[in-house]
Write a protein that holds these residues in place. Structure first.
Motif, PDB file in Angstrom:
ATOM      1  N   TRP A 150       2.832  20.156   3.940  1.00  0.00           N
ATOM      2  CA  TRP A 150       1.959  19.867   5.074  1.00  0.00           C
ATOM      3  C   TRP A 150       0.851  18.870   4.736  1.00  0.00           C
ATOM      4  CZ3 TRP A 150       2.210  19.121   9.795  1.00  0.00           C
ATOM      5  CH2 TRP A 150       1.077  19.054  10.612  1.00  0.00           C
ATOM      6  N   SER A 151       0.307  18.935   3.537  1.00  0.00           N
ATOM      7  CA  SER A 151      -0.768  17.987   3.201  1.00  0.00           C
ATOM      8  C   SER A 151      -0.241  16.554   3.247  1.00  0.00           C
ATOM      9  CB  SER A 151      -1.371  18.307   1.832  1.00  0.00           C
ATOM     10  OG  SER A 151      -0.398  18.168   0.820  1.00  0.00           O
ATOM     11  N   LYS A 152       0.994  16.325   2.818  1.00  0.00           N
ATOM     12  CA  LYS A 152       1.589  14.983   2.888  1.00  0.00           C
ATOM     13  C   LYS A 152       1.970  14.640   4.327  1.00  0.00           C
ATOM     14  CE  LYS A 152       3.640  15.073  -1.708  1.00  0.00           C
ATOM     15  NZ  LYS A 152       4.908  15.056  -2.446  1.00  0.00           N
ATOM     16  N   VAL A 153       2.578  15.585   5.011  1.00  0.00           N
ATOM     17  CA  VAL A 153       3.020  15.352   6.389  1.00  0.00           C
ATOM     18  C   VAL A 153       1.831  15.005   7.279  1.00  0.00           C
ATOM     19  CG1 VAL A 153       4.096  16.400   8.429  1.00  0.00           C
ATOM     20  CG2 VAL A 153       5.039  16.852   6.158  1.00  0.00           C
ATOM     21  N   SER A 154       0.768  15.764   7.165  1.00  0.00           N
ATOM     22  CA  SER A 154      -0.383  15.555   8.045  1.00  0.00           C
ATOM     23  C   SER A 154      -1.120  14.256   7.744  1.00  0.00           C
ATOM     24  CB  SER A 154      -1.346  16.745   7.966  1.00  0.00           C
ATOM     25  OG  SER A 154      -1.878  16.871   6.659  1.00  0.00           O
ATOM     26  N   ARG A 155      -0.986  13.737   6.511  1.00  0.00           N
ATOM     27  CA  ARG A 155      -1.629  12.471   6.160  1.00  0.00           C
ATOM     28  C   ARG A 155      -0.721  11.265   6.376  1.00  0.00           C
ATOM     29  NH1 ARG A 155      -2.861  15.171   1.263  1.00  0.00           N
ATOM     30  NH2 ARG A 155      -1.430  13.738   0.248  1.00  0.00           N
ATOM     31  N   ALA A 156       0.529  11.506   6.666  1.00  0.00           N
ATOM     32  CA  ALA A 156       1.487  10.413   6.834  1.00  0.00           C
ATOM     33  C   ALA A 156       1.101   9.540   8.023  1.00  0.00           C
ATOM     34  CB  ALA A 156       2.896  10.968   7.035  1.00  0.00           C
ATOM     35  N   GLU A 157       1.495   8.284   7.932  1.00  0.00           N
ATOM     36  CA  GLU A 157       1.233   7.358   9.040  1.00  0.00           C
ATOM     37  C   GLU A 157       1.848   7.883  10.328  1.00  0.00           C
ATOM     38  OE1 GLU A 157       2.423   2.791   9.944  1.00  0.00           O
ATOM     39  OE2 GLU A 157       1.661   3.235   7.933  1.00  0.00           O
ATOM     40  N   SER A 158       3.041   8.453  10.221  1.00  0.00           N
ATOM     41  CA  SER A 158       3.697   9.076  11.365  1.00  0.00           C
ATOM     42  C   SER A 158       4.269  10.416  10.922  1.00  0.00           C
ATOM     43  CB  SER A 158       4.817   8.189  11.913  1.00  0.00           C
ATOM     44  OG  SER A 158       5.565   8.894  12.879  1.00  0.00           O
ATOM     45  N   SER A 159       3.616  11.481  11.310  1.00  0.00           N
ATOM     46  CA  SER A 159       4.095  12.819  10.958  1.00  0.00           C
ATOM     47  C   SER A 159       5.492  13.058  11.514  1.00  0.00           C
ATOM     48  CB  SER A 159       3.142  13.888  11.485  1.00  0.00           C
ATOM     49  OG  SER A 159       1.882  13.753  10.879  1.00  0.00           O
ATOM     50  N   ASP A 160       5.738  12.561  12.720  1.00  0.00           N
ATOM     51  CA  ASP A 160       7.055  12.765  13.332  1.00  0.00           C
ATOM     52  C   ASP A 160       8.152  12.075  12.525  1.00  0.00           C
ATOM     53  OD1 ASP A 160       5.779  14.220  15.260  1.00  0.00           O
ATOM     54  OD2 ASP A 160       6.004  12.725  16.842  1.00  0.00           O
ATOM     55  N   ALA A 161       7.892  10.859  12.055  1.00  0.00           N
ATOM     56  CA  ALA A 161       8.878  10.149  11.239  1.00  0.00           C
ATOM     57  C   ALA A 161       9.118  10.887   9.919  1.00  0.00           C
ATOM     58  CB  ALA A 161       8.426   8.721  10.972  1.00  0.00           C
TER      59      ALA A 161
END
Length: 166
Positions: free
Chosen positions: A51-62
């Motif tokens: 989640w820490s990576k997903v939430s910081r990603a440019e596009s969480s959905d991608a």
């Protein structure tokens, strides 16, 4: 002076919001409701762990779409190592090619019969409307691989629907 940032949703909020589209994508990849639910749940478990990576990603959905696709392809590779055939899984007899939007579901058994990577490319391209670069990113491969995989998948679909080799 403090700059206000958009609030990052909690994992629970994100999971609730993405579930409908995640489940639809999983269904298109897996081809049945039970496997789609399992695939979507496995994807959310992995997204929670990262989640820490997903939430910081440019596009969480991608990011989550890539987790979904990789989870699907990994499961298919594992299935090839231990083949299992379920009753009633044979595709139905081929009928005439679909003529309009109301007959699109006639193509579905043929899409389900594609190898997993080809099915993933078709779903990402024609359902998700992703371009080659986005598909390559989701699958972790080159654009050339996406192009050739799509070409082979479309050729198989054409052949399955109308018996042509073009």
């Amino acid at each position: 002076m403090t700059i206000a940032h958009a609030a990052v949703p909690t994992f629970e909020e994100y999971a609730a919001a993405i579930w409908p589209s995640l489940y639809r994508r999983a269904y298109l990849l897996s081809g049945n409701h039970a496997d789609a639910e399992d695939l979507a749940q496995q994807t959310l478990i992995k997204a929670h762990g990262a989640w820490s990576k997903v939430s910081r990603a440019e596009s969480s959905d991608a990011y989550v779409r890539r987790i979904l696709t990789n989870t699907f392809l990994s499961a298919k590779r594992a299935e090839r190592r231990r083949p299992e055939r379920l009753l009633g899984e044979d595709p139905p007899e081929l009928g005439p090619p679909p003529e309009g939007p109301e007959e699109r579901m006639a193509l579905w058994p043929h899409v389900r019969a594609l190898p997993p990577r080809q099915r993933a490319v078709i779903v990402l391209r024609y359902y998700e409307q992703l371009n080659e670069a986005e598909i390559a990113d989701a699958l972790g491969c080159s654009r050339g691989t996406v192009k050739s995989t799509a070409h082979h998948a479309l050729a198989k679909l054409r052949n399955a629907v109308d018996g042509s080799e073009d």
